[in-house]
Design a protein around this motif. Sequence first.
Motif, PDB file in Angstrom:
ATOM      1  N   ASP A 120       0.939  -1.310   0.034  1.00  0.00           N
ATOM      2  CA  ASP A 120      -0.143   0.075  -0.010  1.00  0.00           C
ATOM      3  C   ASP A 120       0.868   1.265   0.099  1.00  0.00           C
ATOM      4  OD1 ASP A 120      -2.264   1.541   0.108  1.00  0.00           O
ATOM      5  OD2 ASP A 120      -2.469   1.517   2.190  1.00  0.00           O
ATOM      6  N   PHE A 121       1.694   1.202  -0.770  1.00  0.00           N
ATOM      7  CA  PHE A 121       2.984   2.410  -0.888  1.00  0.00           C
ATOM      8  C   PHE A 121       2.765   3.117  -2.311  1.00  0.00           C
ATOM      9  CE2 PHE A 121       7.098   4.315  -1.886  1.00  0.00           C
ATOM     10  CZ  PHE A 121       7.258   4.706  -0.778  1.00  0.00           C
ATOM     11  N   LYS A 122       2.825   4.439  -2.089  1.00  0.00           N
ATOM     12  CA  LYS A 122       2.493   5.252  -3.458  1.00  0.00           C
ATOM     13  C   LYS A 122       3.789   6.399  -3.256  1.00  0.00           C
ATOM     14  CE  LYS A 122      -2.424   4.650  -3.879  1.00  0.00           C
ATOM     15  NZ  LYS A 122      -3.697   5.404  -3.772  1.00  0.00           N
ATOM     16  N   GLY A 123       4.560   6.256  -4.152  1.00  0.00           N
ATOM     17  CA  GLY A 123       5.837   7.400  -4.321  1.00  0.00           C
ATOM     18  C   GLY A 123       5.956   8.023  -5.497  1.00  0.00           C
ATOM     19  N   ARG A 124       6.891   8.821  -5.516  1.00  0.00           N
ATOM     20  CA  ARG A 124       6.800   9.822  -6.508  1.00  0.00           C
ATOM     21  C   ARG A 124       8.240   9.856  -7.526  1.00  0.00           C
ATOM     22  NH1 ARG A 124       6.576  14.704  -6.142  1.00  0.00           N
ATOM     23  NH2 ARG A 124       7.211  15.254  -3.971  1.00  0.00           N
ATOM     24  N   THR A 125       9.005   8.987  -6.787  1.00  0.00           N
ATOM     25  CA  THR A 125      10.292   8.914  -7.600  1.00  0.00           C
ATOM     26  C   THR A 125      10.605   7.437  -7.978  1.00  0.00           C
ATOM     27  OG1 THR A 125      11.446  10.696  -6.349  1.00  0.00           O
ATOM     28  CG2 THR A 125      12.721   9.118  -7.474  1.00  0.00           C
ATOM     29  N   LEU A 126      10.759   7.182  -9.243  1.00  0.00           N
ATOM     30  CA  LEU A 126      11.087   6.003  -9.885  1.00  0.00           C
ATOM     31  C   LEU A 126      12.638   6.105 -10.034  1.00  0.00           C
ATOM     32  CD1 LEU A 126      10.106   3.165 -11.084  1.00  0.00           C
ATOM     33  CD2 LEU A 126       9.919   4.280 -13.189  1.00  0.00           C
ATOM     34  N   THR A 127      13.161   4.951  -9.633  1.00  0.00           N
ATOM     35  CA  THR A 127      14.734   4.575 -10.011  1.00  0.00           C
ATOM     36  C   THR A 127      14.778   3.314 -10.540  1.00  0.00           C
ATOM     37  OG1 THR A 127      15.251   5.646  -7.960  1.00  0.00           O
ATOM     38  CG2 THR A 127      17.037   4.304  -8.824  1.00  0.00           C
ATOM     39  N   LEU A 128      16.003   3.379 -11.634  1.00  0.00           N
ATOM     40  CA  LEU A 128      16.105   2.370 -12.737  1.00  0.00           C
ATOM     41  C   LEU A 128      17.636   1.888 -12.146  1.00  0.00           C
ATOM     42  CD1 LEU A 128      15.695   0.267 -14.824  1.00  0.00           C
ATOM     43  CD2 LEU A 128      16.549   2.240 -16.385  1.00  0.00           C
ATOM     44  N   LYS A 129      17.821   0.795 -11.938  1.00  0.00           N
ATOM     45  CA  LYS A 129      19.001   0.221 -11.624  1.00  0.00           C
ATOM     46  C   LYS A 129      19.550  -0.836 -12.616  1.00  0.00           C
ATOM     47  CE  LYS A 129      21.113  -2.591  -8.193  1.00  0.00           C
ATOM     48  NZ  LYS A 129      21.065  -3.235  -6.905  1.00  0.00           N
ATOM     49  N   ILE A 130      20.793  -0.899 -13.059  1.00  0.00           N
ATOM     50  CA  ILE A 130      21.193  -1.798 -14.297  1.00  0.00           C
ATOM     51  C   ILE A 130      22.676  -2.022 -13.669  1.00  0.00           C
ATOM     52  CG2 ILE A 130      21.853  -2.016 -16.528  1.00  0.00           C
ATOM     53  CD1 ILE A 130      19.916  -0.266 -17.437  1.00  0.00           C
ATOM     54  N   LYS A 131      22.873  -3.573 -13.561  1.00  0.00           N
ATOM     55  CA  LYS A 131      24.263  -3.981 -13.318  1.00  0.00           C
ATOM     56  C   LYS A 131      24.717  -4.685 -14.535  1.00  0.00           C
ATOM     57  CE  LYS A 131      25.405  -5.552  -9.286  1.00  0.00           C
ATOM     58  NZ  LYS A 131      25.239  -6.414  -7.976  1.00  0.00           N
ATOM     59  N   PHE A 132      25.881  -4.276 -15.100  1.00  0.00           N
ATOM     60  CA  PHE A 132      26.416  -5.152 -16.418  1.00  0.00           C
ATOM     61  C   PHE A 132      27.103  -6.281 -16.045  1.00  0.00           C
ATOM     62  CE2 PHE A 132      25.694  -0.458 -17.075  1.00  0.00           C
ATOM     63  CZ  PHE A 132      25.034  -0.523 -18.190  1.00  0.00           C
ATOM     64  N   ASN A 133      27.479  -6.968 -17.108  1.00  0.00           N
ATOM     65  CA  ASN A 133      28.354  -8.395 -16.840  1.00  0.00           C
ATOM     66  C   ASN A 133      29.595  -8.027 -16.474  1.00  0.00           C
ATOM     67  OD1 ASN A 133      29.000  -7.060 -19.178  1.00  0.00           O
ATOM     68  ND2 ASN A 133      29.480  -8.927 -20.227  1.00  0.00           N
ATOM     69  N   ASP A 134      30.146  -6.574 -16.429  1.00  0.00           N
ATOM     70  CA  ASP A 134      31.289  -6.569 -15.778  1.00  0.00           C
ATOM     71  C   ASP A 134      31.304  -6.085 -14.479  1.00  0.00           C
ATOM     72  OD1 ASP A 134      30.318  -4.255 -16.135  1.00  0.00           O
ATOM     73  OD2 ASP A 134      32.064  -3.284 -17.264  1.00  0.00           O
ATOM     74  N   PHE A 135      30.049  -6.300 -13.834  1.00  0.00           N
ATOM     75  CA  PHE A 135      29.643  -5.856 -12.380  1.00  0.00           C
ATOM     76  C   PHE A 135      29.632  -4.312 -12.136  1.00  0.00           C
ATOM     77  CE2 PHE A 135      30.452 -10.285 -12.148  1.00  0.00           C
ATOM     78  CZ  PHE A 135      29.567 -10.813 -11.402  1.00  0.00           C
ATOM     79  N   SER A 136      29.900  -3.487 -13.082  1.00  0.00           N
ATOM     80  CA  SER A 136      29.653  -2.103 -13.008  1.00  0.00           C
ATOM     81  C   SER A 136      28.215  -1.983 -12.839  1.00  0.00           C
ATOM     82  CB  SER A 136      30.236  -1.357 -14.128  1.00  0.00           C
ATOM     83  OG  SER A 136      29.682  -1.800 -15.386  1.00  0.00           O
ATOM     84  N   GLN A 137      27.786  -0.608 -12.416  1.00  0.00           N
ATOM     85  CA  GLN A 137      26.282  -0.225 -12.012  1.00  0.00           C
ATOM     86  C   GLN A 137      26.077   1.034 -12.091  1.00  0.00           C
ATOM     87  OE1 GLN A 137      24.919  -2.316  -8.327  1.00  0.00           O
ATOM     88  NE2 GLN A 137      24.201  -0.178  -7.926  1.00  0.00           N
ATOM     89  N   ARG A 138      24.895   1.131 -12.822  1.00  0.00           N
ATOM     90  CA  ARG A 138      24.268   2.724 -12.881  1.00  0.00           C
ATOM     91  C   ARG A 138      22.801   2.815 -12.364  1.00  0.00           C
ATOM     92  NH1 ARG A 138      26.760   3.133 -19.195  1.00  0.00           N
ATOM     93  NH2 ARG A 138      28.922   3.289 -18.600  1.00  0.00           N
ATOM     94  N   THR A 139      22.664   3.692 -11.845  1.00  0.00           N
ATOM     95  CA  THR A 139      21.202   4.206 -11.519  1.00  0.00           C
ATOM     96  C   THR A 139      20.767   5.579 -12.400  1.00  0.00           C
ATOM     97  OG1 THR A 139      21.718   5.161  -9.526  1.00  0.00           O
ATOM     98  CG2 THR A 139      21.583   2.813  -9.371  1.00  0.00           C
ATOM     99  N   LYS A 140      19.484   5.671 -12.435  1.00  0.00           N
ATOM    100  CA  LYS A 140      18.780   6.715 -12.826  1.00  0.00           C
ATOM    101  C   LYS A 140      17.525   6.856 -12.271  1.00  0.00           C
ATOM    102  CE  LYS A 140      18.831   9.659 -17.087  1.00  0.00           C
ATOM    103  NZ  LYS A 140      19.596  10.541 -16.300  1.00  0.00           N
ATOM    104  N   SER A 141      17.253   8.191 -12.021  1.00  0.00           N
ATOM    105  CA  SER A 141      15.773   8.648 -11.193  1.00  0.00           C
ATOM    106  C   SER A 141      15.091   9.413 -12.035  1.00  0.00           C
ATOM    107  CB  SER A 141      16.078   8.772  -9.802  1.00  0.00           C
ATOM    108  OG  SER A 141      16.566   7.791  -8.919  1.00  0.00           O
ATOM    109  N   ILE A 142      13.723   9.619 -11.819  1.00  0.00           N
ATOM    110  CA  ILE A 142      13.088  10.589 -12.324  1.00  0.00           C
ATOM    111  C   ILE A 142      11.856  10.814 -11.096  1.00  0.00           C
ATOM    112  CG2 ILE A 142      11.381   9.166 -13.492  1.00  0.00           C
ATOM    113  CD1 ILE A 142      11.095  11.315 -15.479  1.00  0.00           C
ATOM    114  N   THR A 143      11.448  11.940 -10.785  1.00  0.00           N
ATOM    115  CA  THR A 143      10.455  12.218  -9.940  1.00  0.00           C
ATOM    116  C   THR A 143       9.346  13.104 -10.454  1.00  0.00           C
ATOM    117  OG1 THR A 143      11.990  12.672  -8.042  1.00  0.00           O
ATOM    118  CG2 THR A 143       9.956  13.580  -7.799  1.00  0.00           C
TER     119      THR A 143
END
Length: 358
Positions: free
Chosen positions: A278-301
Motif C-alpha cells: 500500500d505504498f505510493k511514491g513519486r520517484t522511480l529509480t532504474l538500476k542496471i548492473k552489467f556483466n562486468d559488475f559495473s552499475q548505474r542508476t537513474k531516477s525521475i520524480t
Amino acid sequence: MERRKIIHIDMDAFYASVEQRDHPEYRGKPVVVGRPSQRGIVAAASYEARKFGIHSAMSAQKARQLCPALIFVPSRMDVYKAVSAEIHKIFHEYTDVVEPLALDEAFLDVTENKSSLLATDIARKIKEEIRGELGLIASAGISYNKFLAKIASDYRKPDGLYTIHPDKAQEFIDALPVEMFWGIGKVTARKMHSLGIHNGAELRKCSLEMLKRNFGKNGTLYYDFAHGIDLRVVEAERIRKSVGCECTFEKDLAGHTAVIIELYHVTLELIERLKRSDFKGRTLTLKIKFNDFSQRTKSITVEKPLFTKEVLLPLAKKLLREMDLEQKRIRLLGLSVSHAEESSSASTPSPIQLSFDF
C-alpha cells in the motif's frame, strides 16, 4: 545519564535453520538456501556450510567448489515470513516497542515492559520460547543502546546471550576491534588501520574533527560509538521509504528487445509489491548492473503517485532510453519507487531517568 534497556534478537542462520527444521534429513549437513545454477547466489548458509567458508551473497559455483557435498534448497519466502510473524508474537508478549530490521532480527525496548523480569531474563525467556515453540535458535544481546545491543547479540553466536552493562561498556568498547563496530566495513577498517586505529581505545583517542576530516559525516558516528553513545530510539513503527524489486538473469541480456521484455516483467512485479505494501511514491529509480559488475542508476520524480502500469512503464522505458548502455550486456535490472506521497512519523517518547539493573 539517560539509559534504556534494549535487546537485539538475531536468529541464527534463519532461512537455512527453517529448512533444517522442516527437513530432518538436512540436519547436521551443509545446507544453503539458493539456486545451484550458474548464476545462482547463496541467500543463507547453515553453520555446517559456514565451516567451509560459505556465506550469504556468495556465488553458487564458488560455494559448490568449497563444498562439493553442499545441499541447495529453494527459497520459501512465504514460510520464512510466517515464521517471522510467530517470532514477533513472542516479542510482543514482553513489549510492544519492537523495531524489525529484517525477518530474522529486531530491536526490543524493554525499559518498560509487560513483565517484572530484568532485561537479561526477558531475553533468555524469548530464546527459550523460540526454541520450544518454533524449534529454532536465536542469539540475544542486551545493553543500554542499539549499538551495543547489536554487537552483544553477535558476540557469542550461535545460541548466544550476552549483556553489556553500562558500568562495563567502555572497557568492552576499548578492547573491541574496529572491524566489529557497527557501520565499519573492510574498506573503512583498512583506512583506520593506516591511521593507527585498530580498536575502540585507539578510536576514542581521536578527536571529532580528525574523524570527520577522514570519514566525513560518519566520523561523528564513529566518535559517538567509541564513547558508548547511541541516542537512536527503538522505533515501534518504521516508516517505509521505498519499495523495489530486481532480477538477476540466468544469461546476460543483449539487445534492445530482450531488455524491454524483462523491464516489462520487473515493472509488473514492482506494481504487485506496491499494492501489497500500500505504498505510493513519486520517484522511480532504474538500476542496471552489467556483466562486468559495473552499475548505474537513474531516477525521475513526477507529480502524480506511481503505482499503476500506465504510469510506471512509460517512465521506466524513458529512464532506460536515457541510460548510456554502451552495448554492454546486462546482468541485473531493478526498479524502485521512493519519495512517499504521504508520510508521518510516530511520536517518540522522551527518555526517562532510570536506575539501571539488568
